[in-house]
Design a protein around this motif. Structure first.
Motif, PDB file in Angstrom:
ATOM      1  N   PRO A 150     104.568 133.038  43.935  1.00 39.21           N
ATOM      2  CA  PRO A 150     103.367 132.784  43.132  1.00 39.21           C
ATOM      3  C   PRO A 150     103.643 132.630  41.648  1.00 39.21           C
ATOM      4  N   TRP A 151     104.851 132.956  41.204  1.00 35.29           N
ATOM      5  CA  TRP A 151     105.080 133.100  39.768  1.00 35.29           C
ATOM      6  C   TRP A 151     105.104 131.809  38.969  1.00 35.29           C
ATOM      7  N   PRO A 152     105.472 130.669  39.537  1.00 36.99           N
ATOM      8  CA  PRO A 152     105.305 129.447  38.727  1.00 36.99           C
ATOM      9  C   PRO A 152     103.872 129.236  38.261  1.00 36.99           C
ATOM     10  N   ALA A 153     102.889 129.616  39.098  1.00 38.92           N
ATOM     11  CA  ALA A 153     101.488 129.485  38.692  1.00 38.92           C
ATOM     12  C   ALA A 153     101.069 130.596  37.744  1.00 38.92           C
ATOM     13  N   LEU A 154     101.659 131.787  37.894  1.00 40.48           N
ATOM     14  CA  LEU A 154     101.237 132.946  37.117  1.00 40.48           C
ATOM     15  C   LEU A 154     101.977 133.097  35.796  1.00 40.48           C
ATOM     16  N   ASP A 155     103.090 132.408  35.634  1.00 39.99           N
ATOM     17  CA  ASP A 155     103.986 132.636  34.497  1.00 39.99           C
ATOM     18  C   ASP A 155     103.277 132.590  33.152  1.00 39.99           C
ATOM     19  N   VAL A 156     102.666 131.465  32.818  1.00 42.66           N
ATOM     20  CA  VAL A 156     102.051 131.319  31.493  1.00 42.66           C
ATOM     21  C   VAL A 156     100.891 132.286  31.289  1.00 42.66           C
ATOM     22  N   PRO A 157      99.927 132.374  32.221  1.00 42.97           N
ATOM     23  CA  PRO A 157      98.859 133.355  32.007  1.00 42.97           C
ATOM     24  C   PRO A 157      99.366 134.790  31.887  1.00 42.97           C
ATOM     25  N   ALA A 158     100.357 135.177  32.703  1.00 41.53           N
ATOM     26  CA  ALA A 158     100.858 136.552  32.640  1.00 41.53           C
ATOM     27  C   ALA A 158     101.560 136.812  31.315  1.00 41.53           C
ATOM     28  N   ARG A 159     102.337 135.854  30.848  1.00 38.49           N
ATOM     29  CA  ARG A 159     102.978 136.038  29.544  1.00 38.49           C
ATOM     30  C   ARG A 159     101.933 136.138  28.431  1.00 38.49           C
ATOM     31  N   THR A 160     100.891 135.321  28.528  1.00 35.72           N
ATOM     32  CA  THR A 160      99.862 135.349  27.495  1.00 35.72           C
ATOM     33  C   THR A 160      99.135 136.683  27.469  1.00 35.72           C
ATOM     34  N   LEU A 161      98.775 137.204  28.647  1.00 41.36           N
ATOM     35  CA  LEU A 161      98.097 138.500  28.693  1.00 41.36           C
ATOM     36  C   LEU A 161      99.018 139.621  28.225  1.00 41.36           C
ATOM     37  N   THR A 162     100.323 139.483  28.442  1.00 42.69           N
ATOM     38  CA  THR A 162     101.260 140.469  27.932  1.00 42.69           C
ATOM     39  C   THR A 162     101.253 140.465  26.407  1.00 42.69           C
ATOM     40  N   VAL A 163     101.288 139.281  25.817  1.00 42.46           N
ATOM     41  CA  VAL A 163     101.255 139.181  24.359  1.00 42.46           C
ATOM     42  C   VAL A 163      99.933 139.710  23.810  1.00 42.46           C
ATOM     43  N   GLN A 164      98.840 139.346  24.440  1.00 37.37           N
ATOM     44  CA  GLN A 164      97.532 139.832  23.989  1.00 37.37           C
ATOM     45  C   GLN A 164      97.475 141.353  24.030  1.00 37.37           C
TER      46      GLN A 164
ATOM     47  N   LEU B   1     104.833 138.273  17.946  1.00 39.77           N
ATOM     48  CA  LEU B   1     104.544 136.957  17.367  1.00 39.77           C
ATOM     49  C   LEU B   1     105.539 135.904  17.845  1.00 39.77           C
ATOM     50  N   ARG B   2     106.786 136.291  18.034  1.00 36.59           N
ATOM     51  CA  ARG B   2     107.765 135.331  18.566  1.00 36.59           C
ATOM     52  C   ARG B   2     107.388 134.925  19.993  1.00 36.59           C
ATOM     53  N   ALA B   3     106.964 135.907  20.790  1.00 35.95           N
ATOM     54  CA  ALA B   3     106.547 135.594  22.159  1.00 35.95           C
ATOM     55  C   ALA B   3     105.324 134.686  22.151  1.00 35.95           C
ATOM     56  N   TRP B   4     104.416 134.906  21.215  1.00 41.93           N
ATOM     57  CA  TRP B   4     103.235 134.046  21.093  1.00 41.93           C
ATOM     58  C   TRP B   4     103.642 132.597  20.862  1.00 41.93           C
ATOM     59  N   ASP B   5     104.641 132.393  20.044  1.00 39.76           N
ATOM     60  CA  ASP B   5     105.073 131.030  19.709  1.00 39.76           C
ATOM     61  C   ASP B   5     105.702 130.301  20.886  1.00 39.76           C
ATOM     62  N   THR B   6     106.091 131.036  21.931  1.00 35.36           N
ATOM     63  CA  THR B   6     106.676 130.373  23.108  1.00 35.36           C
ATOM     64  C   THR B   6     105.613 129.861  24.071  1.00 35.36           C
ATOM     65  N   LEU B   7     104.361 130.235  23.872  1.00 34.15           N
ATOM     66  CA  LEU B   7     103.299 129.869  24.815  1.00 34.15           C
ATOM     67  C   LEU B   7     102.833 128.444  24.577  1.00 34.15           C
ATOM     68  N   PRO B   8     102.401 127.759  25.615  1.00 32.12           N
ATOM     69  CA  PRO B   8     101.860 126.405  25.426  1.00 32.12           C
ATOM     70  C   PRO B   8     100.550 126.439  24.660  1.00 32.12           C
ATOM     71  N   ALA B   9     100.181 125.297  24.098  1.00 31.90           N
ATOM     72  CA  ALA B   9      99.006 125.231  23.228  1.00 31.90           C
ATOM     73  C   ALA B   9      97.738 125.658  23.945  1.00 31.90           C
ATOM     74  N   TRP B  10      97.573 125.305  25.224  1.00 32.61           N
ATOM     75  CA  TRP B  10      96.324 125.645  25.907  1.00 32.61           C
ATOM     76  C   TRP B  10      96.171 127.144  26.045  1.00 32.61           C
ATOM     77  N   ALA B  11      97.286 127.869  26.262  1.00 32.29           N
ATOM     78  CA  ALA B  11      97.209 129.319  26.413  1.00 32.29           C
ATOM     79  C   ALA B  11      96.896 130.005  25.090  1.00 32.29           C
ATOM     80  N   ARG B  12      97.194 129.351  23.986  1.00 29.82           N
ATOM     81  CA  ARG B  12      96.884 129.892  22.650  1.00 29.82           C
ATOM     82  C   ARG B  12      95.508 129.460  22.169  1.00 29.82           C
ATOM     83  N   GLY B  13      94.743 128.766  23.022  1.00 29.17           N
ATOM     84  CA  GLY B  13      93.417 128.318  22.635  1.00 29.17           C
ATOM     85  C   GLY B  13      93.419 127.147  21.689  1.00 29.17           C
ATOM     86  N   GLU B  14      94.526 126.414  21.625  1.00 32.92           N
ATOM     87  CA  GLU B  14      94.665 125.299  20.683  1.00 32.92           C
ATOM     88  C   GLU B  14      94.513 123.938  21.346  1.00 32.92           C
ATOM     89  N   ALA B  15      94.324 123.914  22.657  1.00 34.40           N
ATOM     90  CA  ALA B  15      94.170 122.667  23.405  1.00 34.40           C
ATOM     91  C   ALA B  15      93.356 122.976  24.658  1.00 34.40           C
TER      92      ALA B  15
END
Length: 376
Positions: free
Chosen positions: A319-333, A222-236
């Motif tokens: 490639p990781w600047p582009a992959l960072d947010v999606p990869a973190r989000t899939l890790t949390v999921q 849940l802490r990792a989830w809170d670090t994600l941007p709103a679009w990755a959390r489906g909120e924007a």
């Protein structure tokens, strides 16, 4: 799933298979999947899928249209529109041979990457849009470029009249006039909806909160989830909405068709739509960053994607600047669902599940294992 759905779906698959081939191999039949979000059955060379109870008919139809339009990338459906069965939307597909989970060395990483690159490069169908009318029933006023200041009145020959009488649509146009004053009427049927990846990630987090909020592993997830941007959390809205994405890429989403030796194709359009193409690379990227995907397999996947001109990452370099947010989000999921499954089964986390939870714990601060692509 209702008690009547599975036998009724099996009957529909049988009828569709017999309609396709008179010499049906009826012995090759059975249930391929039976989950709350989808039930899939096979009869010979035909597969029937009952989609999730909350599936939207118009969105699913738009996704089917994309699959039909890109038959060399996506497995094309047998029917252009979903059917109704016991309150569920049902689609029909040709059978394809899936990836063999017992042969990891034969995993088609290059084929998956190439198909994704081709999907991401596919043009979007243009929506049918009618410019806004001044009021309900008013003529369909076509936009006219304003003349330069002090240029005098426009040439009447350059103005297109949309309707001959108030309230009548322009007979030269196949799209009706706007239905709400001042708002353009955009016909979405041919345009796929947004990719559902962030929505699925949010649902995984919600399931964790509902099933195992007190589990020791829930806190870092849940802490990792809170670090994600709103679009990755489906909120924007997602920052990129002009690229076709699969939305849930893993090796279980590929089949060979025609069976058994045809080319690999992507299956499962439930999450397909427009969005951030890096999302489709995020699961293998996350597995690599967590130490679950060998470096050579990640390199094969990334190299093939770049060779096919995929736009999700730069053609060379990091490639990781582009992959960072999606990869973190899939890790949390993945970690959230791992905790949910372990809790439901009354067992501790296994080694793989522990690895993704540990990766969430390392996300506090700079996620070096993701931004630099070095598994830890």
């Amino acid at each position: 799933m209702t008690a009547d759905l599975l036998p009724a779906l099996t009957g529909r698959a049988r009828a569709a298979a017999h309609a396709r081939a008179g010499d049906c191999a009826c012995e090759t039949a059975g249930t391929l999947a039976d989950r709350p979000d989808g039930t899939v059955v096979r009869h010979a060379d035909t597969v029937a899928k009952a989609h999730a109870p909350d599936a939207d008919r118009a969105e699913l139809a738009a996704r089917l249209a994309v699959a039909a339009r890109l038959p060399g990338i996506l497995l094309p459906p047998l029917c252009p529109a979903p059917a109704d069965l016991h309150g569920r939307l049902v689609t029909f597909w040709p059978y394809g041979v899936p990836v063999d989970p017992d042969a990891p060395d034969a995993a088609p990483w290059e084929a998956a990457a190439t198909l994704l690159a081709r999907l991401h490069r596919s043009p979007l169908p243009a929506p049918a849009t009618v410019p806004p009318a001044r009021d309900r029933g008013a003529p369909d006023a076509r936009p006219v470029t304003p003349p330069p200041r002090n240029a005098g009145p426009p040439d009447a020959r350059s103005v297109t009249v949309a309707a001959t009488r108030p309230g009548e649509p322009d007979s030269r146009s196949v799209t009706p006039p706007a239905t709400r004053a001042g708002a353009p009427d955009v016909r979405p049927a041919t345009v796929p909806p947004p990719m559902r990846g962030p929505l699925k990630a949010a649902r995984a987090r919600d399931r964790l909160l509902a099933v195992a909020p007190g589990h020791p592993a829930a806190a870092p997830v849940l802490r990792a989830w809170d670090t994600l941007p709103a679009w990755a959390r489906g909120e924007a809205p997602m920052p990129d909405s002009a690229v076709l994405c699969h939305g849930d890429l893993h090796l279980g989403q590929l089949v060979r068709h025609p069976a058994p030796d045809g080319p690999w194709l992507l299956i499962d359009v439930d999450d397909l739509g427009t969005g951030v193409p890096a999302w489709d690379l995020a699961r293998p990227a996350a597995w690599f960053a967590c130490g679950l995907l060998p470096p050579d397999e990640w390199t094969r996947f990334l190299t093939a994607y770049r060779a096919a001109g995929g736009p999700a990452v730069p053609a060379d370099g990091d490639p990781w600047p582009a992959l960072d947010v999606p990869a973190r989000t899939l890790t949390v999921q993945t970690a959230a669902l791992a905790v949910v499954r372990a809790t439901a089964a009354g067992r501790p986390l296994d080694e793989v599940e522990r690895a993704v939870v540990d990766a969430c714990d390392r996300m506090m601060g700079i996620p070096a294992e993701l931004t630099h692509g070095v598994p830890k």
